[in-house]
Motif scaffolding. Structure first.
Motif, PDB file in Angstrom:
ATOM      1  N   PHE A 164      -3.970 147.899 -10.541  1.00 55.31           N
ATOM      2  CA  PHE A 164      -3.855 147.947  -9.320  1.00 55.31           C
ATOM      3  C   PHE A 164      -2.692 148.368  -8.360  1.00 55.31           C
ATOM      4  O   PHE A 164      -1.899 148.590  -9.071  1.00 55.31           O
ATOM      5  N   ALA A 165      -3.407 149.649  -7.073  1.00 52.93           N
ATOM      6  CA  ALA A 165      -2.244 150.687  -7.151  1.00 52.93           C
ATOM      7  C   ALA A 165      -1.952 150.103  -5.031  1.00 52.93           C
ATOM      8  O   ALA A 165      -3.588 150.088  -4.998  1.00 52.93           O
ATOM      9  N   THR A 166      -0.960 150.273  -5.095  1.00 49.33           N
ATOM     10  CA  THR A 166      -0.728 149.317  -3.622  1.00 49.33           C
ATOM     11  C   THR A 166       0.522 150.805  -3.144  1.00 49.33           C
ATOM     12  O   THR A 166       1.421 151.041  -4.215  1.00 49.33           O
ATOM     13  N   ASP A 167      -0.029 150.459  -2.006  1.00 49.53           N
ATOM     14  CA  ASP A 167       1.353 150.959  -1.167  1.00 49.53           C
ATOM     15  C   ASP A 167       1.301 150.951  -0.025  1.00 49.53           C
ATOM     16  O   ASP A 167       0.495 149.802   0.908  1.00 49.53           O
ATOM     17  N   GLN A 205       0.190 149.421 -10.225  1.00 49.28           N
ATOM     18  CA  GLN A 205       1.290 150.895 -10.188  1.00 49.28           C
ATOM     19  C   GLN A 205       1.556 150.588  -8.777  1.00 49.28           C
ATOM     20  O   GLN A 205       1.400 150.257  -7.756  1.00 49.28           O
ATOM     21  N   ALA A 206       2.637 150.004  -8.307  1.00 50.08           N
ATOM     22  CA  ALA A 206       3.281 150.167  -7.141  1.00 50.08           C
ATOM     23  C   ALA A 206       3.635 150.707  -6.391  1.00 50.08           C
ATOM     24  O   ALA A 206       4.245 151.931  -6.991  1.00 50.08           O
ATOM     25  N   LEU A 220      -2.917 155.584   1.363  1.00 53.14           N
ATOM     26  CA  LEU A 220      -4.090 154.557  -0.082  1.00 53.14           C
ATOM     27  C   LEU A 220      -5.744 155.535   0.153  1.00 53.14           C
ATOM     28  O   LEU A 220      -6.573 155.703  -0.396  1.00 53.14           O
ATOM     29  N   HIS A 221      -5.505 155.497   1.952  1.00 52.31           N
ATOM     30  CA  HIS A 221      -6.908 156.903   1.798  1.00 52.31           C
ATOM     31  C   HIS A 221      -6.603 157.607   1.205  1.00 52.31           C
ATOM     32  O   HIS A 221      -8.208 157.962   0.410  1.00 52.31           O
ATOM     33  N   GLN A 222      -5.919 158.641   1.080  1.00 55.66           N
ATOM     34  CA  GLN A 222      -5.767 159.350   0.227  1.00 55.66           C
ATOM     35  C   GLN A 222      -6.574 159.743  -1.289  1.00 55.66           C
ATOM     36  O   GLN A 222      -6.859 160.210  -2.008  1.00 55.66           O
ATOM     37  N   ALA A 223      -5.777 158.620  -1.509  1.00 49.13           N
ATOM     38  CA  ALA A 223      -5.709 158.297  -3.367  1.00 49.13           C
ATOM     39  C   ALA A 223      -7.108 157.876  -3.676  1.00 49.13           C
ATOM     40  O   ALA A 223      -7.772 158.059  -4.586  1.00 49.13           O
ATOM     41  N   THR A 261      -7.878 149.179  -8.599  1.00 48.82           N
ATOM     42  CA  THR A 261      -8.610 148.441  -7.157  1.00 48.82           C
ATOM     43  C   THR A 261      -6.905 149.028  -5.978  1.00 48.82           C
ATOM     44  O   THR A 261      -6.011 149.351  -6.754  1.00 48.82           O
ATOM     45  N   PHE A 262      -7.340 149.704  -4.912  1.00 49.34           N
ATOM     46  CA  PHE A 262      -6.356 150.233  -3.701  1.00 49.34           C
ATOM     47  C   PHE A 262      -6.243 149.001  -3.171  1.00 49.34           C
ATOM     48  O   PHE A 262      -7.394 148.329  -2.385  1.00 49.34           O
ATOM     49  N   ALA A 263      -5.277 148.815  -2.213  1.00 46.82           N
ATOM     50  CA  ALA A 263      -4.737 148.060  -1.194  1.00 46.82           C
ATOM     51  C   ALA A 263      -3.006 147.900  -1.345  1.00 46.82           C
ATOM     52  O   ALA A 263      -2.580 148.743  -1.591  1.00 46.82           O
TER      53      ALA A 263
END
Length: 283
Positions: free
Chosen positions: A136-139, A108-109, A145-148, A196-198
């Motif tokens: 894999f969730a990226t921004d 999820q880009a 990302l912290h809120q996500a 996984t947030f990155a």
């Protein structure tokens, strides 16, 4: 030579873009000019700098403001089950095909504040696929990302999100997946167990993972055509053969040079499938 106010703003936006890249390493030069200018002017107002030149000075000398500036430039925003018909399409058409894989990777880009990530997790849970899926969730924005990762949102969104969930073919009540307290919703942290947030920069970073499904919705609409081509090439190089790409409902691959490698799977829902996989490039 006389320079009018609009042209002066354009010059300052260019200088601001150079300052962001040289001072902090973030390249916004290929963002759609009108959209970028509008966001920069909004930052001028929010940070009360009066001019873009004043904003440039703060870019150079107040690094603690960088997270706020990135938030303003990237506008992280989304909803649970945004565009419910697309999520129904994933549920009914795409997930049954992905079910043939022993392990499923989803990228999820541009995940923003994470609502669509949790929506995906719910779809996968209800399809019985979540235990063998990694999301894999990226921004670009660390603050987003912290809120996500926290998964906490205003309770006022609950009714609309519930309607979206039902329209997307939900088999339970959306309330089964969150707890409500103090006008806030906290999504069940079990939905995070395979996420996984990155931080990842679509402009400058390389292939993130080998994916069976890539979602990047309502992000490329803010990019210039060359940058859209660059990002689509990145997704192409990330996907397995036969993998799926979902873009926003106002986005299309029609004019992209990479379009020949994708086949419309459901053009109305902006779901595409990789039909030709080039030799994979190193990140």
């Amino acid at each position: 030579m006389t320079v009018d106010a609009q042209e002066l703003d354009n010059i300052e936006v260019e200088l601001f873009t150079q300052a962001m890249q040289r001072r902090h390493g973030y390249d916004f030069s290929q963002y759609a000019p009108a959209s970028l200018k509008r966001r920069v002017l909004q930052l001028v107002e929010q940070l009360e700098t009066r001019t873009i030149s004043g904003l440039i000075e703060r870019v150079m000398h107040e690094p603690q403001l960088l997270p706020r500036m990135l938030d303003g430039l990237t506008v992280p925003a989304s909803d649970m089950f945004r565009d419910p018909s697309m999520f129904r399409g994933l549920r009914e058409q795409v997930l049954p095909l992905l079910a043939s894989y022993p392990q499923i990777n989803i990228w999820q880009a541009g995940c923003a504040h994470g609502q669509e990530v949790y929506s995906l997790a719910i779809l996968l849970e209800e399809a019985g696929l979540y235990e063998r899926t990694q999301i894999f969730a990226t921004d670009l924005s660390e603050r987003a990302l912290h809120q996500a990762q926290e998964g906490i949102y205003p309770a006022r969104e609950a009714q609309q999100w519930s309607r979206n969930y039902q329209a997307a073919g939900g088999t339970h009540s959306l309330a089964d997946y969150y707890s409500a307290r103090y006008n806030l919703l906290k999504l069940d942290q079990r939905l995070r167990r395979n996420v996984t947030f990155a931080q990842h920069n679509l402009v400058s970073d390389g292939v993130f993972c080998e994916a069976h499904l890539v979602l990047c919705r309502n992000v490329m609409i803010y990019f210039s055509n060359p940058l859209q081509d660059h990002v689509l090439s990145l997704f192409r190089n990330s996907l397995v053969r036969g993998g799926f790409l979902c873009v926003g409902m106002r986005e299309s691959l029609d004019y992209a040079t990479t379009a020949a490698t994708f086949t419309p799977f459901d053009e109305r829902l902006r779901i595409y499938r990789l039909t030709h996989q080039p030799e994979r490039q190193q990140a």
